[in-house]
Design a protein around this motif. Structure first.
Motif, PDB file in Angstrom:
ATOM      1  N   ASP A   1      -0.609   0.227  -7.389  1.00 20.79           N
ATOM      2  CA  ASP A   1      -0.612  -0.470  -8.666  1.00 20.79           C
ATOM      3  C   ASP A   1       0.830  -0.543  -9.147  1.00 20.79           C
ATOM      4  OD1 ASP A   1      -0.962  -1.503 -11.144  1.00 20.79           O
ATOM      5  OD2 ASP A   1      -2.676  -0.247 -11.662  1.00 20.79           O
ATOM      6  N   ARG A   2       1.568  -1.506  -8.606  1.00 22.76           N
ATOM      7  CA  ARG A   2       3.002  -1.562  -8.928  1.00 22.76           C
ATOM      8  C   ARG A   2       3.240  -1.892 -10.387  1.00 22.76           C
ATOM      9  NH1 ARG A   2       4.475  -2.911  -3.602  1.00 22.76           N
ATOM     10  NH2 ARG A   2       5.588  -1.136  -2.741  1.00 22.76           N
ATOM     11  N   ARG A   3       2.308  -2.633 -10.994  1.00 19.34           N
ATOM     12  CA  ARG A   3       2.506  -2.977 -12.399  1.00 19.34           C
ATOM     13  C   ARG A   3       2.506  -1.705 -13.250  1.00 19.34           C
ATOM     14  NH1 ARG A   3      -0.208  -7.726 -15.587  1.00 19.34           N
ATOM     15  NH2 ARG A   3      -0.108  -8.543 -13.472  1.00 19.34           N
TER      16      ARG A   3
ATOM     17  N   ARG B   1      -9.030   2.163  -3.201  1.00 22.45           N
ATOM     18  CA  ARG B   1      -9.526   3.039  -2.143  1.00 22.45           C
ATOM     19  C   ARG B   1      -8.926   2.672  -0.804  1.00 22.45           C
ATOM     20  NH1 ARG B   1     -13.954   3.351  -5.397  1.00 22.45           N
ATOM     21  NH2 ARG B   1     -14.992   1.488  -4.653  1.00 22.45           N
ATOM     22  N   MET B   2      -8.470   1.410  -0.679  1.00 23.83           N
ATOM     23  CA  MET B   2      -7.788   1.025   0.553  1.00 23.83           C
ATOM     24  C   MET B   2      -6.295   1.336   0.486  1.00 23.83           C
ATOM     25  SD  MET B   2      -9.920  -2.452   1.057  1.00 23.83           S
ATOM     26  CE  MET B   2      -8.585  -3.377   1.742  1.00 23.83           C
ATOM     27  N   GLY B   3      -5.889   1.975  -0.584  1.00 21.43           N
ATOM     28  CA  GLY B   3      -4.500   2.423  -0.652  1.00 21.43           C
ATOM     29  C   GLY B   3      -3.541   1.420  -1.253  1.00 21.43           C
TER      30      GLY B   3
ATOM     31  N   THR C   1       0.821  -1.213   0.000  1.00 18.49           N
ATOM     32  CA  THR C   1       0.000   0.000   0.000  1.00 18.49           C
ATOM     33  C   THR C   1       0.856   1.265   0.000  1.00 18.49           C
ATOM     34  OG1 THR C   1      -0.119   0.277   2.392  1.00 18.49           O
ATOM     35  CG2 THR C   1      -1.732  -1.209   1.390  1.00 18.49           C
ATOM     36  N   ARG C   2       0.188   2.344  -0.343  1.00 21.11           N
ATOM     37  CA  ARG C   2       0.825   3.655  -0.336  1.00 21.11           C
ATOM     38  C   ARG C   2       1.277   4.006   1.071  1.00 21.11           C
ATOM     39  NH1 ARG C   2      -2.735   8.309  -2.747  1.00 21.11           N
ATOM     40  NH2 ARG C   2      -4.083   7.748  -1.030  1.00 21.11           N
ATOM     41  N   PHE C   3       0.439   3.648   2.051  1.00 16.17           N
ATOM     42  CA  PHE C   3       0.787   3.954   3.430  1.00 16.17           C
ATOM     43  C   PHE C   3       2.107   3.293   3.811  1.00 16.17           C
ATOM     44  CE2 PHE C   3       0.498   3.477   8.047  1.00 16.17           C
ATOM     45  CZ  PHE C   3       0.086   4.750   8.411  1.00 16.17           C
TER      46      PHE C   3
ATOM     47  N   PHE D   1       7.935   7.007  -7.730  1.00 18.41           N
ATOM     48  CA  PHE D   1       6.542   7.393  -7.497  1.00 18.41           C
ATOM     49  C   PHE D   1       6.259   7.857  -6.069  1.00 18.41           C
ATOM     50  CE2 PHE D   1       6.020   5.224 -11.451  1.00 18.41           C
ATOM     51  CZ  PHE D   1       4.948   5.857 -12.043  1.00 18.41           C
ATOM     52  N   VAL D   2       7.260   7.870  -5.214  1.00 24.85           N
ATOM     53  CA  VAL D   2       6.958   8.213  -3.821  1.00 24.85           C
ATOM     54  C   VAL D   2       6.412   9.644  -3.764  1.00 24.85           C
ATOM     55  CG1 VAL D   2       9.264   9.039  -3.197  1.00 24.85           C
ATOM     56  CG2 VAL D   2       7.792   8.066  -1.461  1.00 24.85           C
ATOM     57  N   GLY D   3       5.292   9.784  -3.087  1.00 22.74           N
ATOM     58  CA  GLY D   3       4.615  11.082  -3.068  1.00 22.74           C
ATOM     59  C   GLY D   3       3.612  11.249  -4.195  1.00 22.74           C
ATOM     60  N   HIS D   4       3.719  10.419  -5.236  1.00 22.79           N
ATOM     61  CA  HIS D   4       2.767  10.481  -6.359  1.00 22.79           C
ATOM     62  C   HIS D   4       2.282   9.078  -6.702  1.00 22.79           C
ATOM     63  CE1 HIS D   4       4.519  14.469  -7.447  1.00 22.79           C
ATOM     64  NE2 HIS D   4       5.655  13.905  -7.110  1.00 22.79           N
ATOM     65  N   GLU D   5       2.085   8.230  -5.694  1.00 24.12           N
ATOM     66  CA  GLU D   5       1.830   6.822  -5.948  1.00 24.12           C
ATOM     67  C   GLU D   5       0.587   6.614  -6.809  1.00 24.12           C
ATOM     68  OE1 GLU D   5       2.175   8.287  -3.107  1.00 24.12           O
ATOM     69  OE2 GLU D   5       3.809   7.391  -1.963  1.00 24.12           O
ATOM     70  N   VAL D   6       0.638   5.554  -7.609  1.00 23.04           N
ATOM     71  CA  VAL D   6      -0.518   5.166  -8.415  1.00 23.04           C
ATOM     72  C   VAL D   6      -1.226   4.036  -7.684  1.00 23.04           C
ATOM     73  CG1 VAL D   6      -1.298   4.268 -10.618  1.00 23.04           C
ATOM     74  CG2 VAL D   6       0.733   5.728 -10.508  1.00 23.04           C
ATOM     75  N   LEU D   7      -2.528   4.197  -7.477  1.00 20.77           N
ATOM     76  CA  LEU D   7      -3.282   3.170  -6.766  1.00 20.77           C
ATOM     77  C   LEU D   7      -4.074   2.333  -7.756  1.00 20.77           C
ATOM     78  CD1 LEU D   7      -4.599   5.252  -3.739  1.00 20.77           C
ATOM     79  CD2 LEU D   7      -2.547   3.836  -3.901  1.00 20.77           C
TER      80      LEU D   7
END
Lengths: 354, 286
Positions: free
Chosen positions: B152-154, B147-149, A220-222, B134-140
């Motif tokens: 999307d690493r692919r 929505r749970m964070g 997760t981003r977190f 992508f840190v700070g601009h992560e793609v979910l």
């Protein structure tokens, strides 16, 4: 998951030399992690104690008891591993557990509507209030830690040393110095000592939560931001992460886990145990660090924390069954901690950190 | 070369008023002639009793590499921090993408498409290349997982590959932690990240300071590639010969003011050094 970039066929345009990194296969990376090493040690110790005791150690009852004693420690260790991942520390987790359990227990007694024979007319309300009381107290405790560390920029060691004292003192004041007992026995029979198949339900709860934290760290981003902050706080700040807010959330999360552990504690003993948790925070640090979580931040091993917790529990239980004073368990865990971290220092795996 | 020697003192006469208006602006990128990527006009900044910047101006058009030179204490770092949004100027104004702007944080600058390659690179050594990009601009992920964070690493990996390919950067793996990469590779990742998130300008702080000769050349090539994509590039450096060779314009700060702002082609390293240490400045002040 395979994400190796292949050099374009025209290798001539290669603008960066690629000699520095040899990518090892996934299975090799997994097998050479600290978590795997500690798991192996756990298994070996378990087998040794089982053989040596001639049965009792590997009995279902004993394994259940090991799992139960590991449950609370695991919740604390996992919460602490997250904090360490972000580069902050928490000495107050044990105090949080005690204070949360005292508040939860007092609230349960306060709302209890007893029948003359000692039963409860409003059992579900009492239990619900108890759970909420434990969890909310745990989170508030974490919130205070988080505010001190993230916003007032007080060194985490100092801040949580302070809240350790405050929390412990407060727990004694609220409880009057005596353990709060007389809680509904149903929390023990229907949760604390209930088993799901052969596995104690609290252990199931802890495993589910641990799995959640594992997913959180990895996917997760977190989790990614947590590690980014621990890895380099200034870099995290510069890429636009709101570092204080993130640290606050982490501290509340660790507090929540302590709150959950506190209710498990209550349901285990139907009473608070004011004096039973003074070493919890340090045990959590030990479990997390043995498992490969870096004290300096940037690396969290949730599985490592699980096996590290297991190591302490197996040693404790095994030595008792072997008839050796459990004091040796403290020494054994200490030796393993130093060996695990020391071997890592000397091994080639230790990279120069920038 | 002899013309260059004559030009430099000429420009010295003018500075305070005309410095920010380069007369021959079309030189570097005829296609995007009047597009200002990032500019600062007559900026001043005090810290208590210290006047870090008095009258500093700089203008980077899209497609241009502008070198910002200056001796230690000339105000380069302060100037760069103002362009990054970290400091707010006391006087003067900032222009980003042809619009006057005021920025109060790094996030503001990022929102305007201005990103920075820091001298220390500001990478997280324990995170993978992809996560750092992508840190700070992560793609979910899409849907409930997102929505749970959940990341999307692919997609992040694919976009990282594309971004690196575009800058002709080859890395052996995108999943290794940054600490496993060489200095040049790290620098390349930091540049690629800044380029990925900037739509108007990239600021670079001493991009070649920690690198060997070959890797410095590669980073200079990268800067050209970045400018070629239509971004303005502002580079602060002490590596005069190398940067002079690739810059379109040179801005030299001396004691907090823009002492010189001329096309790089008109300058030699000795000209730059002379202006940096104040030769000619003392005379005009006297």
């Amino acid at each position: 998951m395979s994400t190796q970039t292949q050099a374009p066929p025209d290798g001539a345009s290669s603008s960066v030399d690629t000699r520095a990194v040899a990518v090892r296969p996934l299975w090799l990376r997994v097998l050479t992690t600290r978590a795997a090493a500690i798991l192996a040690l756990d298994v070996v110790l378990f087998v040794v104690f089982a053989v040596q005791s001639g049965g009792p150690f590997a009995s279902e009852a004993n394994i259940q008891s090991l799992l139960l004693s590991a449950t609370e420690a695991l919740l604390l260790a996992v919460g602490l591993a997250m904090l360490l991942g972000a580069g902050i520390f928490d000495l107050s987790l044990g105090a949080n557990l005690v204070l949360s359990s005292v508040v939860g227990a007092k609230l349960m007694l306060a709302v209890a509507d007893r029948t003359p024979d000692g039963g409860y007319r409003n059992l579900s309300t009492v239990v619900a209030i108890g759970v909420v009381g434990c969890l909310v107290t745990g989170m508030l405790f974490g919130l205070v830690n988080g505010l001190l560390v993230a916003y007032l920029k007080i060194n985490a060691l100092i801040a949580t040393l302070g809240t350790l004292g405050i929390g412990t003192g407060l727990a004694y004041v609220i409880s009057g110095g005596a353990d709060v007992g007389g809680l509904p026995t149903e929390i023990q029979s229907d949760f604390g000592l209930l088993t799901f198949g052969a596995v104690p339900v609290p252990a199931v709860v802890a495993v589910v939560i641990t799995a959640g934290v594992f997913v959180c760290v990895r996917y997760t981003r977190f989790g990614s931001r947590t590690l980014a902050i621990g890895s380099s706080p200034s870099a995290a700040e510069r890429v636009g992460i709101r570092v204080p807010r993130h640290l606050l959330r982490l501290a509340v999360l660790a507090g929540l886990l302590a709150g959950i552990a506190s209710f498990i504690d209550l349901s285990h003993f139907i009473s608070t145990s004011l004096n039973g948790h003074s070493n919890d925070a340090l045990n959590a640090v030990t479990a997390a660090v043995i498992g490969g979580t870096l004290l300096e931040g940037g690396k969290v091993s949730v599985l490592g924390a699980v096996w590290g917790t297991g190591l302490a529990v197996i040693l404790q239980g095994g030595l008792v069954i072997a008839g050796v004073s459990s004091y040796y368990q403290l020494m054994a865990v200490g030796v393993v901690l130093i060996l695990a971290v020391g071997v890592d220092r000397f091994s080639h795996l230790r990279r120069a950190r920038t | 070369m002899s013309t260059a020697r004559r030009r430099a003192p000429d420009a010295d006469e003018a500075p305070p008023e005309g410095a920010a208006q380069p007369p021959q602006a079309t030189e570097a990128s005829p296609g995007a002639a009047t597009k200002v990527a990032i500019a600062a006009e007559h900026v001043g900044k005090r810290f208590g009793h210290v006047e870090a910047l008095r009258d500093a101006s700089l203008r980077a058009e899209r497609g241009q590499i502008v070198a910002l030179f200056g001796d230690n204490g000339a105000g380069k770092s302060t100037f760069l921090r103002i362009l990054q949004g970290i400091h707010q100027p006391d006087a003067g104004r900032l222009v980003v993408d042809d619009q006057p702007v005021s920025m109060t944080s790094v996030r503001d600058a990022q929102a305007l498409g201005v990103d920075t390659v820091h001298q220390d690179l500001s990478l997280a050594p324990d995170l993978s290349v992809v996560d750092n990009m992508f840190v700070g601009h992560e793609v979910l992920r899409r849907g409930p997982l997102g929505r749970m964070g959940v990341l999307d690493r692919r997609e992040m990996t694919e976009r990282t590959e594309a971004a690196l390919r575009e800058l002709s950067i080859n890395l052996p793996s995108l999943t290794v932690p940054i600490s496993d990469l060489s200095g040049g590779q790290r620098q390349a990742v930091a540049v690629a990240r800044a380029v990925m998130w900037s739509s108007t300008a990239v600021l670079m702080d001493e991009p070649t300071a920690a690198l060997g000769a070959r890797q410095s050349e590669l980073v200079c090539d990268l800067m050209r590639t970045v400018a070629g994509r239509g971004l303005g590039v502002v580079v602060v450096s002490h590596d005069l010969p190398r940067i002079l060779a690739i810059a379109d314009r040179v801005v030299i700060l001396f004691r907090g003011r823009t002492a010189l702002d001329v096309p790089a082609a008109d300058l030699t390293v000795p000209d730059v050094v002379a202006t940096m240490v104040g030769y000619g400045q003392e005379e005009s002040a006297a």
